[in-house]
Design an enzyme around this catalytic site. Structure first.
Site, PDB file in Angstrom:
ATOM      1  N   HIS A 148     -17.770  16.427   5.126  1.00 43.75           N
ATOM      2  CA  HIS A 148     -17.729  15.099   4.490  1.00 43.75           C
ATOM      3  C   HIS A 148     -18.094  13.959   5.431  1.00 43.75           C
ATOM      4  O   HIS A 148     -18.028  12.792   5.041  1.00 43.75           O
ATOM      5  CB  HIS A 148     -16.333  14.848   3.912  1.00 43.75           C
ATOM      6  CG  HIS A 148     -15.932  15.859   2.895  1.00 43.75           C
ATOM      7  ND1 HIS A 148     -15.290  17.027   3.236  1.00 43.75           N
ATOM      8  CD2 HIS A 148     -16.117  15.898   1.557  1.00 43.75           C
ATOM      9  CE1 HIS A 148     -15.076  17.735   2.140  1.00 43.75           C
ATOM     10  NE2 HIS A 148     -15.564  17.083   1.121  1.00 43.75           N
ATOM     11  N   ARG A 173     -20.906  10.140   0.576  1.00 43.10           N
ATOM     12  CA  ARG A 173     -20.013   9.709  -0.502  1.00 43.10           C
ATOM     13  C   ARG A 173     -19.637   8.225  -0.408  1.00 43.10           C
ATOM     14  O   ARG A 173     -18.594   7.813  -0.918  1.00 43.10           O
ATOM     15  CB  ARG A 173     -18.729  10.551  -0.530  1.00 43.10           C
ATOM     16  CG  ARG A 173     -18.981  11.962  -1.014  1.00 43.10           C
ATOM     17  CD  ARG A 173     -17.737  12.797  -1.022  1.00 43.10           C
ATOM     18  NE  ARG A 173     -18.063  14.134  -1.456  1.00 43.10           N
ATOM     19  CZ  ARG A 173     -17.722  14.639  -2.638  1.00 43.10           C
ATOM     20  NH1 ARG A 173     -17.012  13.928  -3.475  1.00 43.10           N
ATOM     21  NH2 ARG A 173     -18.068  15.861  -2.962  1.00 43.10           N
ATOM     22  N   GLY A 194      -3.617  -0.228   6.484  1.00 39.36           N
ATOM     23  CA  GLY A 194      -3.603  -0.231   5.028  1.00 39.36           C
ATOM     24  C   GLY A 194      -2.636  -1.242   4.463  1.00 39.36           C
ATOM     25  O   GLY A 194      -2.111  -2.101   5.174  1.00 39.36           O
ATOM     26  N   THR A 195      -2.415  -1.126   3.159  1.00 36.72           N
ATOM     27  CA  THR A 195      -1.471  -2.028   2.496  1.00 36.72           C
ATOM     28  C   THR A 195      -0.328  -1.213   1.904  1.00 36.72           C
ATOM     29  O   THR A 195      -0.439   0.006   1.728  1.00 36.72           O
ATOM     30  CB  THR A 195      -2.161  -2.815   1.363  1.00 36.72           C
ATOM     31  OG1 THR A 195      -2.736  -1.882   0.450  1.00 36.72           O
ATOM     32  CG2 THR A 195      -3.231  -3.739   1.899  1.00 36.72           C
ATOM     33  N   MET A 234       0.276   5.364  -0.023  1.00 39.36           N
ATOM     34  CA  MET A 234      -0.162   6.649  -0.567  1.00 39.36           C
ATOM     35  C   MET A 234      -0.811   7.598   0.451  1.00 39.36           C
ATOM     36  O   MET A 234      -1.480   8.550   0.052  1.00 39.36           O
ATOM     37  CB  MET A 234      -1.139   6.404  -1.742  1.00 39.36           C
ATOM     38  CG  MET A 234      -0.531   5.555  -2.832  1.00 39.36           C
ATOM     39  SD  MET A 234      -1.599   5.337  -4.263  1.00 39.36           S
ATOM     40  CE  MET A 234      -1.478   6.938  -5.036  1.00 39.36           C
ATOM     41  N   GLU A 235      -0.625   7.375   1.735  1.00 42.80           N
ATOM     42  CA  GLU A 235      -1.373   8.184   2.711  1.00 42.80           C
ATOM     43  C   GLU A 235      -0.612   8.638   3.960  1.00 42.80           C
ATOM     44  O   GLU A 235      -0.954   9.662   4.556  1.00 42.80           O
ATOM     45  CB  GLU A 235      -2.617   7.403   3.190  1.00 42.80           C
ATOM     46  CG  GLU A 235      -3.686   7.146   2.137  1.00 42.80           C
ATOM     47  CD  GLU A 235      -3.417   5.935   1.262  1.00 42.80           C
ATOM     48  OE1 GLU A 235      -2.506   5.148   1.592  1.00 42.80           O
ATOM     49  OE2 GLU A 235      -4.091   5.775   0.242  1.00 42.80           O
ATOM     50  N   SER A 253       1.004  -6.045   0.459  1.00 40.39           N
ATOM     51  CA  SER A 253       0.086  -6.695  -0.491  1.00 40.39           C
ATOM     52  C   SER A 253       0.805  -7.112  -1.765  1.00 40.39           C
ATOM     53  O   SER A 253       0.315  -7.955  -2.521  1.00 40.39           O
ATOM     54  CB  SER A 253      -1.050  -5.735  -0.855  1.00 40.39           C
ATOM     55  OG  SER A 253      -0.511  -4.550  -1.414  1.00 40.39           O
ATOM     56  N   ASP A 254       1.971  -6.499  -2.021  1.00 39.83           N
ATOM     57  CA  ASP A 254       2.740  -6.840  -3.218  1.00 39.83           C
ATOM     58  C   ASP A 254       4.199  -6.489  -2.976  1.00 39.83           C
ATOM     59  O   ASP A 254       4.502  -5.675  -2.098  1.00 39.83           O
ATOM     60  CB  ASP A 254       2.210  -6.095  -4.454  1.00 39.83           C
ATOM     61  CG  ASP A 254       2.112  -4.594  -4.246  1.00 39.83           C
ATOM     62  OD1 ASP A 254       1.271  -4.157  -3.436  1.00 39.83           O
ATOM     63  OD2 ASP A 254       2.889  -3.859  -4.870  1.00 39.83           O
TER      64      ASP A 254
HETATM   65  N1  HPA Z   1       2.165   1.451  -4.690  1.00 34.73           N
HETATM   66  C1  HPA Z   1       1.479   2.365  -4.011  1.00 34.73           C
HETATM   67  N2  HPA Z   1       0.630   2.052  -3.065  1.00 34.73           N
HETATM   68  C2  HPA Z   1       0.449   0.753  -2.781  1.00 34.73           C
HETATM   69  C3  HPA Z   1       1.133  -0.237  -3.459  1.00 34.73           C
HETATM   70  C4  HPA Z   1       2.032   0.136  -4.466  1.00 34.73           C
HETATM   71  O1  HPA Z   1       2.663  -0.727  -5.108  1.00 34.73           O
HETATM   72  N3  HPA Z   1       0.729  -1.431  -2.950  1.00 34.73           N
HETATM   73  C5  HPA Z   1      -0.165  -1.166  -1.986  1.00 34.73           C
HETATM   74  N4  HPA Z   1      -0.337   0.158  -1.877  1.00 34.73           N
END
Ligand code: HPA
Length: 234
Positions: free
Chosen positions: A4, A43, A89-90, A180-181, A203-204
């Site tokens: 990849h 990709r 990442g976030t 998620m990682e 980010s949130d």
């Molecule tokens: N959930 C999962 N992954 C994320 C989120 C979330 O709210 N915000 C940024 N990455």
């Protein structure tokens, strides 16, 4: 070349930043690095090598989630001999008093993914960051006046869920955010004797339902990126 990643042997530095969004990788390479070149377009998962403060460093897009990330982490370590991987990442915060833009250094990564349960025969492995990278990042972030939080995060396989209370248990146990990682990054790094750390920007806030605007995300993301580049080249 690996399956990849289209890079030639020697194209990728010993230390690689990984970002879910390949366009972020391109943006960082073209704005913060010197003499960068693109070594991968397979990709659309862009990868670049360049220099930061005179030291060689790479940044690779991975896509979102554990399966996609595991492909790139495996190939970077096993096919290109990468020694240090720093995720940039976030995450979504699950403590109500954590502000948008907060930098989090992920000391550990719990998960709902079955990948580790399968590998460890139903038992629970505790994926954790490399202490040296964590300690260096803590110092670099403080030097940049970012007041980083250090603690556990949770790597989920499902971004969307109908269960509104599903993070309560994890918040009660002190976890800071959801992404998620990281769990697979830490596990694979340990398995193959590489070092890993996830540096995350909030980010949130999942509890208060606040979301950063695109411009807020951009400026905070670049703060975090400087921390990653400092420790990658320090
Ligand atoms: N959930 C999962 N992954 C994320 C989120 C979330 O709210 N915000 C940024 N990455």
């Amino acid at each position: 070349m690996s399956l990849h990643i289209g890079a030639k042997a020697g194209d990728i530095a010993n230390t690689v930043l990984i970002a879910g969004d390949p366009l972020r990788a391109k943006h960082v390479a073209t704005t913060l690095m010197e003499k960068s070149f693109c070594y991968n377009e397979v990709r659309g998962m862009m990868g670049y090598t360049g220099y930061y403060k005179g030291k060689r460093v790479s940044i690779q897009g991975t896509g979102m989630g554990i399966p996609s990330t595991s492909i790139y982490v495996n190939e970077l370590i096993l096919e290109y001999g990468v020694k240090n991987i720093i995720r940039v990442g976030t995450c979504g915060a699950i403590q109500k008093d954590i502000s948008l833009g907060q930098v989090i250094l992920a000391m550990s990564a719990s998960t709902d993914s079955s990948t580790n349960k399968i590998h460890f025969h139903g038992m629970d492995y505790a994926p954790m960051a490399d202490f040296e990278l964590l300690s260096d990042a803590h110092k670099a972030a403080r030097d940049l006046l970012l007041a980083p939080l250090v603690g556990g995060v949770f790597s989920t396989d499902t971004f969307y869920s109908q269960d509104v209370s599903r993070w309560n248990l994890w918040a009660e146990h002190g976890l800071l955010g959801i992404e998620m990682e990281s769990s697979i990054l830490y596990t694979l790094a340990a398995r193959h004797h590489a070092k890993a750390l996830s540096i995350l920007t909030v980010s949130d806030n999942i509890i208060t339902k606040q979301y950063a605007s695109a411009s807020e995300r951009e400026s905070k993301y670049m703060d975090m990126m400087k921390v990653a580049l400092e420790i990658a080249t320090g």
